[in-house]
Design a protein around this motif. Sequence first.
Motif, PDB file in Angstrom:
ATOM      1  N   ASN A 123       0.764  -0.621   0.223  1.00  0.00           N
ATOM      2  CA  ASN A 123       0.157  -0.019   0.074  1.00  0.00           C
ATOM      3  C   ASN A 123       1.463   1.152   0.032  1.00  0.00           C
ATOM      4  O   ASN A 123       1.900   1.129   0.321  1.00  0.00           O
ATOM      5  CB  ASN A 123      -0.722   0.320   0.845  1.00  0.00           C
ATOM      6  N   GLN A 124       0.514   2.199  -0.733  1.00  0.00           N
ATOM      7  CA  GLN A 124       1.077   3.608  -0.695  1.00  0.00           C
ATOM      8  C   GLN A 124       0.531   4.394   1.119  1.00  0.00           C
ATOM      9  O   GLN A 124      -0.453   4.206   1.266  1.00  0.00           O
ATOM     10  CB  GLN A 124       0.361   4.348  -1.433  1.00  0.00           C
ATOM     11  N   ILE A 125       2.136   4.568   1.415  1.00  0.00           N
ATOM     12  CA  ILE A 125       2.016   5.982   2.975  1.00  0.00           C
ATOM     13  C   ILE A 125       2.288   6.982   2.216  1.00  0.00           C
ATOM     14  O   ILE A 125       3.267   7.423   1.689  1.00  0.00           O
ATOM     15  CB  ILE A 125       3.318   5.430   3.745  1.00  0.00           C
ATOM     16  N   LYS A 126       1.306   7.854   2.519  1.00  0.00           N
ATOM     17  CA  LYS A 126       1.877   9.514   2.111  1.00  0.00           C
ATOM     18  C   LYS A 126       2.424   9.564   3.449  1.00  0.00           C
ATOM     19  O   LYS A 126       2.569   9.309   5.012  1.00  0.00           O
ATOM     20  CB  LYS A 126      -0.115  10.048   2.524  1.00  0.00           C
ATOM     21  N   VAL A 127       3.466  10.460   2.721  1.00  0.00           N
ATOM     22  CA  VAL A 127       4.721  10.798   3.839  1.00  0.00           C
ATOM     23  C   VAL A 127       4.448  11.615   4.774  1.00  0.00           C
ATOM     24  O   VAL A 127       4.174  11.749   5.614  1.00  0.00           O
ATOM     25  CB  VAL A 127       5.655  11.429   3.044  1.00  0.00           C
ATOM     26  N   VAL A 128       3.447  12.788   4.307  1.00  0.00           N
ATOM     27  CA  VAL A 128       2.982  14.090   5.035  1.00  0.00           C
ATOM     28  C   VAL A 128       1.993  13.494   6.391  1.00  0.00           C
ATOM     29  O   VAL A 128       2.000  14.335   7.382  1.00  0.00           O
ATOM     30  CB  VAL A 128       1.610  14.388   4.066  1.00  0.00           C
ATOM     31  N   ASP A 129       1.760  12.555   6.207  1.00  0.00           N
ATOM     32  CA  ASP A 129       1.500  11.743   7.751  1.00  0.00           C
ATOM     33  C   ASP A 129       2.540  11.571   8.750  1.00  0.00           C
ATOM     34  O   ASP A 129       1.807  11.097   9.850  1.00  0.00           O
ATOM     35  CB  ASP A 129       0.552  10.078   7.104  1.00  0.00           C
ATOM     36  N   TYR A 130       3.523  11.323   8.189  1.00  0.00           N
ATOM     37  CA  TYR A 130       4.545  10.826   9.056  1.00  0.00           C
ATOM     38  C   TYR A 130       5.785  12.663   9.216  1.00  0.00           C
ATOM     39  O   TYR A 130       6.827  11.981  10.462  1.00  0.00           O
ATOM     40  CB  TYR A 130       5.185   9.786   8.876  1.00  0.00           C
ATOM     41  N   ALA A 131       5.511  13.077   8.551  1.00  0.00           N
ATOM     42  CA  ALA A 131       5.814  14.653   8.374  1.00  0.00           C
ATOM     43  C   ALA A 131       6.277  15.133   7.987  1.00  0.00           C
ATOM     44  O   ALA A 131       4.930  15.731   6.803  1.00  0.00           O
ATOM     45  CB  ALA A 131       7.820  14.223   8.065  1.00  0.00           C
ATOM     46  N   SER A 132       5.991  16.745   8.240  1.00  0.00           N
ATOM     47  CA  SER A 132       5.372  18.280   7.500  1.00  0.00           C
ATOM     48  C   SER A 132       6.989  18.024   6.578  1.00  0.00           C
ATOM     49  O   SER A 132       7.934  19.518   7.688  1.00  0.00           O
ATOM     50  CB  SER A 132       5.411  19.095   8.350  1.00  0.00           C
ATOM     51  N   LEU A 133       6.759  18.012   5.434  1.00  0.00           N
ATOM     52  CA  LEU A 133       7.709  18.500   4.314  1.00  0.00           C
ATOM     53  C   LEU A 133       8.092  20.144   4.286  1.00  0.00           C
ATOM     54  O   LEU A 133       7.522  20.554   3.327  1.00  0.00           O
ATOM     55  CB  LEU A 133       8.115  17.788   3.485  1.00  0.00           C
ATOM     56  N   LEU A 134       8.602  21.477   5.302  1.00  0.00           N
ATOM     57  CA  LEU A 134       8.247  22.859   4.614  1.00  0.00           C
ATOM     58  C   LEU A 134       9.009  23.343   3.888  1.00  0.00           C
ATOM     59  O   LEU A 134      10.460  22.308   3.886  1.00  0.00           O
ATOM     60  CB  LEU A 134       7.985  23.071   5.925  1.00  0.00           C
ATOM     61  N   SER A 135       8.874  24.007   3.706  1.00  0.00           N
ATOM     62  CA  SER A 135      10.023  25.019   2.944  1.00  0.00           C
ATOM     63  C   SER A 135      11.073  25.516   3.850  1.00  0.00           C
ATOM     64  O   SER A 135      10.583  25.795   4.799  1.00  0.00           O
ATOM     65  CB  SER A 135       9.505  25.986   2.037  1.00  0.00           C
ATOM     66  N   PRO A 136      12.401  24.963   3.562  1.00  0.00           N
ATOM     67  CA  PRO A 136      13.451  25.961   4.625  1.00  0.00           C
ATOM     68  C   PRO A 136      13.307  27.544   4.457  1.00  0.00           C
ATOM     69  O   PRO A 136      12.809  28.277   3.489  1.00  0.00           O
ATOM     70  CB  PRO A 136      14.829  25.998   3.855  1.00  0.00           C
ATOM     71  N   VAL A 137      13.635  27.807   5.598  1.00  0.00           N
ATOM     72  CA  VAL A 137      13.471  29.012   6.151  1.00  0.00           C
ATOM     73  C   VAL A 137      14.937  30.409   5.655  1.00  0.00           C
ATOM     74  O   VAL A 137      15.273  31.500   5.571  1.00  0.00           O
ATOM     75  CB  VAL A 137      13.221  29.734   7.777  1.00  0.00           C
ATOM     76  N   HIS A 138      15.702  29.493   5.025  1.00  0.00           N
ATOM     77  CA  HIS A 138      16.974  29.587   4.359  1.00  0.00           C
ATOM     78  C   HIS A 138      17.687  28.558   3.489  1.00  0.00           C
ATOM     79  O   HIS A 138      16.685  27.999   2.816  1.00  0.00           O
ATOM     80  CB  HIS A 138      18.420  29.789   5.643  1.00  0.00           C
ATOM     81  N   SER A 139      18.906  29.273   2.779  1.00  0.00           N
ATOM     82  CA  SER A 139      19.744  28.516   1.902  1.00  0.00           C
ATOM     83  C   SER A 139      19.750  26.702   2.021  1.00  0.00           C
ATOM     84  O   SER A 139      20.590  26.749   0.786  1.00  0.00           O
ATOM     85  CB  SER A 139      20.467  29.646   0.791  1.00  0.00           C
ATOM     86  N   GLU A 140      20.212  26.928   2.710  1.00  0.00           N
ATOM     87  CA  GLU A 140      21.318  26.020   3.129  1.00  0.00           C
ATOM     88  C   GLU A 140      19.933  24.324   3.485  1.00  0.00           C
ATOM     89  O   GLU A 140      18.889  25.074   3.763  1.00  0.00           O
ATOM     90  CB  GLU A 140      21.482  25.449   4.408  1.00  0.00           C
ATOM     91  N   VAL A 141      20.823  23.570   2.932  1.00  0.00           N
ATOM     92  CA  VAL A 141      19.804  22.573   3.003  1.00  0.00           C
ATOM     93  C   VAL A 141      19.774  21.445   3.780  1.00  0.00           C
ATOM     94  O   VAL A 141      20.538  21.336   4.798  1.00  0.00           O
ATOM     95  CB  VAL A 141      19.837  20.844   2.080  1.00  0.00           C
TER      96      VAL A 141
END
Length: 169
Positions: A123-141
């Motif tokens: 089954n496909q697991i939605k990653v958003v159910d386990y982490a909030s992948l937000l945009s960074p607030v700075h330029s570093e990874v």
Amino acid sequence: DEVLKTTRIEREFTATPSGENEALVEAFDKPTGTNTSGNANRAEGITIEHAKLSRNVMGAKISWTSKVSAFFESNWSAAGSGKDVTSARALEFRVARRSADGPTAPPLNFSVELVDASGKASNQIKVVDYASLLSPVHSEVTLQTVRVPMTAFNGVNLAAIRSVRFVFN
């Protein structure tokens, strides 16, 4: 037992709660298209490049525009074979968003599934159910840890897992 529970991580790297039963699926240390194990990876509908992400961290830069059949499959075993992950507690991986998405972009979402030696996908697991992948607030990874309990995956033979497939839907 608190260590056995899945922990939701919002930012940064977090170490595996226990060093037991770890298996490396991909280190992105081979040329693009080749898994750490030497097996060929599969990709469709994406652009992928194995690259140094920050300092000494290797990873894959993946981009996609289509939501139809876009995936990356990391094959850590040869076709028809697989590794026994029945004693594993979780599938863990690290992911980051690019800073060009901007700080107000909605959380990134994609799915992950396991593929067994017979080629059957879980089954496909939605990653958003386990982490909030937000945009960074700075330029570093900023690599975030995503930890999905193995009990979330159904419909495959966990005694013979061939690959991890990331589906960009």
